[in-house]
Design a protein around this motif. Structure first.
Motif, short mmCIF file in Angstrom:
data_model
loop_
_atom_site.label_atom_id
_atom_site.label_comp_id
_atom_site.label_asym_id
_atom_site.label_seq_id
_atom_site.Cartn_x
_atom_site.Cartn_y
_atom_site.Cartn_z
N ALA A 1 4.25 15.40 1.63
CA ALA A 1 5.29 14.52 1.07
C ALA A 1 4.84 13.06 1.14
N LEU A 2 4.22 12.67 2.29
CA LEU A 2 3.74 11.29 2.42
C LEU A 2 2.63 11.00 1.42
N TYR A 3 1.72 11.97 1.25
CA TYR A 3 0.63 11.78 0.29
C TYR A 3 1.19 11.61 -1.13
N ALA A 4 2.18 12.43 -1.45
CA ALA A 4 2.80 12.30 -2.78
C ALA A 4 3.45 10.93 -2.93
N GLU A 5 4.11 10.48 -1.84
CA GLU A 5 4.74 9.16 -1.90
C GLU A 5 3.71 8.06 -2.04
N LEU A 6 2.59 8.17 -1.27
CA LEU A 6 1.53 7.18 -1.37
C LEU A 6 0.89 7.19 -2.75
N GLU A 7 0.69 8.39 -3.28
CA GLU A 7 0.11 8.49 -4.61
C GLU A 7 1.02 7.83 -5.65
N GLU A 8 2.33 8.04 -5.49
CA GLU A 8 3.28 7.42 -6.41
C GLU A 8 3.25 5.89 -6.27
N LYS A 9 3.21 5.42 -5.00
CA LYS A 9 3.16 3.98 -4.79
C LYS A 9 1.85 3.40 -5.33
N SER A 10 0.74 4.14 -5.14
CA SER A 10 -0.54 3.68 -5.68
C SER A 10 -0.47 3.58 -7.20
N ARG A 11 0.15 4.56 -7.81
CA ARG A 11 0.30 4.51 -9.27
C ARG A 11 1.13 3.31 -9.69
#
Length: 591
Positions: free
Chosen positions: A213-223
């Motif tokens: 979930a954190l990775y998905a959130e980080l990926e979204e924030k990176s995007r």
């Protein structure tokens, strides 16, 4: 059972014949005595005795067996036992498997003599390290002798064997009980391990879900950050374009009003329009700096590395900074010669860095001097130092001055305002060049800015030599004053013109190596001058470089096709002009 102390095997500890069942019991006794004297483990003597009695009983025949006990001189940690016979008998597979199971480490080997002449079984039993082969052999020999001297009948041998078996059985039972206890403990431990494993697995699964979930959130924030960066770049590209158009109009109209051909102005009007032109030029430079900052943040600011003449750069900076600061109170000291003279770097970026450092120093220096020095840095680079005698920077502000838009509060800040971008912009450009920029300051005494760049060069291999002569055409007297050092770095002789109408006649007379031409001129503009030169058969081959205060990409490039290059006045370098004009130059030039 006959015994021979030197028997059939020379030097052996004991050689004995095995002819009947009673001799088998004697063999068992010998094996146990030898193993105990040799220091073998608690059960090893019984195992060896049982194995040899099984082999001896299996190999009993019409002719006696010969049993040989020995400790080899070359292998003192081995008890060797051999059973030798003279006919075609051999141990059964069952007895061989039993011996192997009892004495796995002894590695029993069956050796046949061939043609029915007999064979032997060889057992090498490993021993613990002893006190020396002689002492060990003597101890085992004495034990064998004592065993051979002990009278024992068949019944007594059976009883001894029974006692050994009972002792082995008791030991086996004790080991079985210990093994059962260990198995129970192991089972309990396994239950605990399985419970712990289950608990850890559940925790790991929960952690993995959180990580995913954190990775998905980080990926979204990176995007989102990437999109924000791209939006920022698009914004700056668009706004810089939109800002340049009115700024260039302000600068162009100001120059038009200040042109000698325009209606005369009063002294006050001339001063005010000059201030408008200067402010417009400053604003255009600021727009370029903001765009470069955005490019640097997006990782798109790429240096164009060329060989730069530091002395010529200093001369150009001297012309650009004329009038900055308080005239008469602050001296601007720039070297006419430098060591090293050349560095490999981006000339435009270097000029912008030094211009920001020098103008910042002049801005906050009331009296004294602002000095630029160049030195070799440990043979691996060049260090350019800008030192001033200004108001200095408080120690707690030295790091913050490199933050964008941060300004140190002080009395001069109110009368000499700025954007707070100069030092941040200079450091970004320095990092893009692979260098470092640091500040050292003492409040009330002054500041020293140290710019360190790699790849200092002290030779002039590969340099583009100055041209013989050029004609510079621009109606702005400020341009001629500011860019005079740059133009003299370009050519050995410079002819300056302020009217486009005079260009063709002067070029025909002087036959220069090249022409530097401004576009915006009131009488005959740069487009018309370029067209006249291109239409003249004698002059069309003389290369022309166009300088413009506007964005070169916004010009009518179709009308500029006869020019060798179109450069912006903001960031033009001597080397670039020489490269463009020199690429098409011909022999000769001004005389």
């Amino acid at each position: 059972m006959p015994e021979r102390d030197d028997g059939g095997v020379r030097g052996a500890l004991l050689v004995a014949d095995i002819a009947d069942e009673q001799d088998v019991f004697a063999l068992r006794r010998y094996a146990k005595a030898a193993a105990e004297a040799a220091g073998m483990g608690r059960l090893d003597p019984v195992r060896l005795a049982t194995a040899l009695s099984e082999l001896g009983r299996d190999l009993l025949g019409p002719t006696p067996l010969t049993a040989v006990f020995d400790v080899p001189e070359k292998d003192p940690d081995t008890l060797r036992v051999e059973l030798i016979w003279r006919d075609d008998r051999e141990p059964t597979p069952e007895s061989h498997r039993a011996v192997t199971r009892l004495l796995g480490d002894a590695n029993p080997r069956l050796v046949r003599a061939g043609d029915g002449r007999g064979g032997r079984v060889l057992l090498d039993c490993p021993l613990p390290p002893g006190d020396g082969v002689a002492l060990r052999r003597r101890r085992i020999r004495d034990a064998l002798a004592a065993a051979a001297g002990a009278a024992a009948g068949l019944a007594e041998g059976l009883r001894a064997q029974t006692r050994d078996l009972m002792a082995a059985l008791e030991e086996s039972n004790a080991q079985r009980e210990e093994l059962e206890r260990l198995n129970r403990e192991l089972e309990d431990t396994n239950k605990g391990v399985m419970a712990l494993y289950t608990e850890l697995s559940q925790e790991l699964e929960e952690t993995n879900r959180g990580v995913v979930a954190l990775y998905a959130e980080l990926e979204e924030k990176s995007r989102l950050l990437r999109e924000a960066g791209e939006s920022k770049m698009r914004f700056w590209s668009t706004i810089s374009h939109e800002l340049r158009t009115p700024i260039n109009a302000v600068i162009g109209l100001s120059r038009l009003v200040l042109s000698p051909d325009s209606d005369p102005l009063t002294k006050e009007q001339h001063r005010q329009v000059s201030l408008v032109a200067t402010a417009g030029t400053t604003l255009l430079v600021l727009v370029d700096e903001l765009l470069d900052m955005a490019k640097a943040e997006a990782g798109r600011l790429q240096p164009h590395i060329t060989r730069v003449d530091l002395a010529a750069t200093c001369a150009q900076l001297r012309g650009v900074l004329v009038g900055t600061g308080d005239p008469g109170d602050v001296a601007l000291v720039l070297p006419e010669r430098t060591t090293p003279r050349y560095v490999d770097t981006d000339e435009v970026m270097l000029i912008r860095i030094l211009r920001n450092l020098l103008s910042n120093a002049l801005k906050f220096t009331v009296r004294g001097e602002v000095r630029l020095d160049v030195a070799v840095l440990s043979g691996q680079g060049v260090q350019i130092t800008v030192t001033d005698t200004g108001i200095g920077i408080p120690a707690d502000e030295l790091d913050r001055v490199f933050e964008e838009f941060h300004q140190v509060p002080g009395p001069l800040q109110r009368v000499r305002p700025g954007t707070g971008l100069g030092l941040a912009y200079a450091r970004r450009l320095t990092e893009a060049l692979g260098g470092t920029l640091t500040l050292h300051s003492t409040l009330g005494e002054g500041t020293r800015a140290c710019l360190s760049l790699p790849f200092a060069l002290e030779d002039d291999d590969g340099l583009v030599r100055p041209l013989a002569g050029i004609v510079v055409v621009d109606d702005d007297p400020v341009f001629h004053e500011v860019f005079k050092p740059l133009m003299h770095a370009v050519a050995e002789r410079v002819v300056e013109l302020t009217r486009g109408a005079d260009v063709v006649d002067v070029v025909r007379r002087e036959r220069p190596t090249g022409v530097v031409l401004d576009l915006q001129m009131p009488d005959t503009d740069g487009y018309a001058v370029l067209a006249e030169l291109a239409a003249d058969d004698e002059l069309r081959d003389i290369p022309v470089v166009v300088l413009t205060a506007s964005d070169p990409a916004e010009q009518n490039l179709g009308r500029l096709r006869h020019a060798r290059g179109v450069l912006s006045k903001h960031g033009v370098s001597a080397r670039r002009i020489v490269e463009i004009l020199g690429a098409g130059s011909r022999e000769g030039g001004l005389t």
